[in-house]
Design a protein around this motif. Structure first.
Motif, PDB file in Angstrom:
ATOM      1  N   SER A 139       0.838  -1.204   0.000  1.00 36.41           N
ATOM      2  CA  SER A 139       0.000   0.000   0.000  1.00 36.41           C
ATOM      3  C   SER A 139       0.873   1.254   0.000  1.00 36.41           C
ATOM      4  N   LEU A 140       1.949   1.227   0.753  1.00 34.77           N
ATOM      5  CA  LEU A 140       2.854   2.394   0.792  1.00 34.77           C
ATOM      6  C   LEU A 140       3.503   2.623  -0.574  1.00 34.77           C
ATOM      7  N   ILE A 141       3.887   1.537  -1.228  1.00 32.48           N
ATOM      8  CA  ILE A 141       4.493   1.681  -2.559  1.00 32.48           C
ATOM      9  C   ILE A 141       3.450   2.213  -3.548  1.00 32.48           C
ATOM     10  N   MET A 142       2.221   1.722  -3.422  1.00 26.27           N
ATOM     11  CA  MET A 142       1.157   2.228  -4.299  1.00 26.27           C
ATOM     12  C   MET A 142       0.903   3.720  -4.062  1.00 26.27           C
ATOM     13  N   ALA A 143       0.921   4.128  -2.800  1.00 29.17           N
ATOM     14  CA  ALA A 143       0.728   5.552  -2.495  1.00 29.17           C
ATOM     15  C   ALA A 143       1.875   6.377  -3.070  1.00 29.17           C
ATOM     16  N   SER A 144       3.079   5.848  -2.933  1.00 30.90           N
ATOM     17  CA  SER A 144       4.253   6.538  -3.487  1.00 30.90           C
ATOM     18  C   SER A 144       4.142   6.657  -5.006  1.00 30.90           C
ATOM     19  N   HIS A 145       3.531   5.673  -5.622  1.00 28.93           N
ATOM     20  CA  HIS A 145       3.337   5.679  -7.072  1.00 28.93           C
ATOM     21  C   HIS A 145       2.412   6.837  -7.498  1.00 28.93           C
ATOM     22  N   VAL A 146       1.325   6.994  -6.760  1.00 29.86           N
ATOM     23  CA  VAL A 146       0.387   8.076  -7.099  1.00 29.86           C
ATOM     24  C   VAL A 146       1.073   9.432  -6.946  1.00 29.86           C
TER      25      VAL A 146
END
Lengths: 74, 74, 74, 74, 74, 74
Positions: free
Chosen positions: F51-58
């Protein structure tokens, strides 16, 4: 983190790649500011292939930005 | 890894594609520097279709960067 | 694969789309060079809606590159 | 599918959006050419929120391409 | 939906963001036209963090398009 | 939220990054307007590496937009 990012200009494509990594990490750090929690998560995701590919993806997006900022070091 | 990336310019679209692959791998290597761990993960994700598609996605993002750097080899 | 990609220029948007598909496949093939393994994976992911959407996503990213290379066939 | 895509130019942003949807569907159709299999998959993913968001994502990527091709209909 | 999208030009970055949200929703609506099904899905994904991040991602992609169309409101 | 976003121009790359974070959060907030629900979700996803990596992606996608708007602070 506040004084880490002063410029997107780097001398080489290699340094630009390292900046892209820093940017990807900054995104994680802003979302989860606790260093102790992040350290706990690390062993798990760093041994998960899909997580590593996802991390590489975020770096790739930032590298587009850094490379454009540097006019592709041409 | 430090001397791998000296330029984004390549002679052909094919060489540019191979550079994009290198960039995608570099993103994984920086996140998981242990070669032995990466080698353990490889057999599993290389037999998982979704992981392969995700890897292909990261290559695609880097290929955008490399292609733009080379003005699309026109 | 080495002689497959000589140019990003295509005559039509349709041919450009087919090139984007080739690029997406190349990303998978470089990551999993064994054709026999890829063939085993195919029946499963080709019947999984999320995998198909992910594959379509990679094609979309490459199509951005190919379309820009061709100045959108204008 | 071969005669579907003759131009990325559309009259309006709305038509451009519909073209982006077509492009996203084409990516799925090339990956899974069997219409009967695609029809079987549809009821499931069309009731899965994450699948719908993923499909919307692919449309968004293609819409970037179509919008740029049309100079944003300015 | 057919008359919703007449222009990508907005007065402010804020209005542009709202247009990006509309575009993301349109992508979902075209894929699942039934409003009753979409309403059933909503309570679940709106309470799932990963789904929310994925939705935010689609908005981000459309915002790139809208921001470029408006020359970043400069 | 309506008066939060008046300009994409920032003084520094650092401030631009913080704006990208704000944009990523806005995407979540528009999708799930209830602050109490978002607060409930936070402890879980903030301890999930993916989830943190996905947030960083956005954030990375929005940072592309903000960096382009600022001509990369050159």
């Amino acid at each position: 983190m506040s004084d880490r990012l002063t410029s997107l200009i780097t001398k080489t494509p290699q340094e630009g790649f390292e900046l892209a990594i820093t940017l990807a990490q900054m995104g994680v750090e802003y979302t989860q500011p606790s260093e102790s929690i992040r350290k706990k998560l690390r062993p798990k995701y760093a041994r998960n292939a899909d997580s590593l590919i996802m991390a590489s993806h975020v770096i790739a997006v930032h590298y587009q930005t850094v490379a454009a900022a540097n006019n592709y070091w041409k």
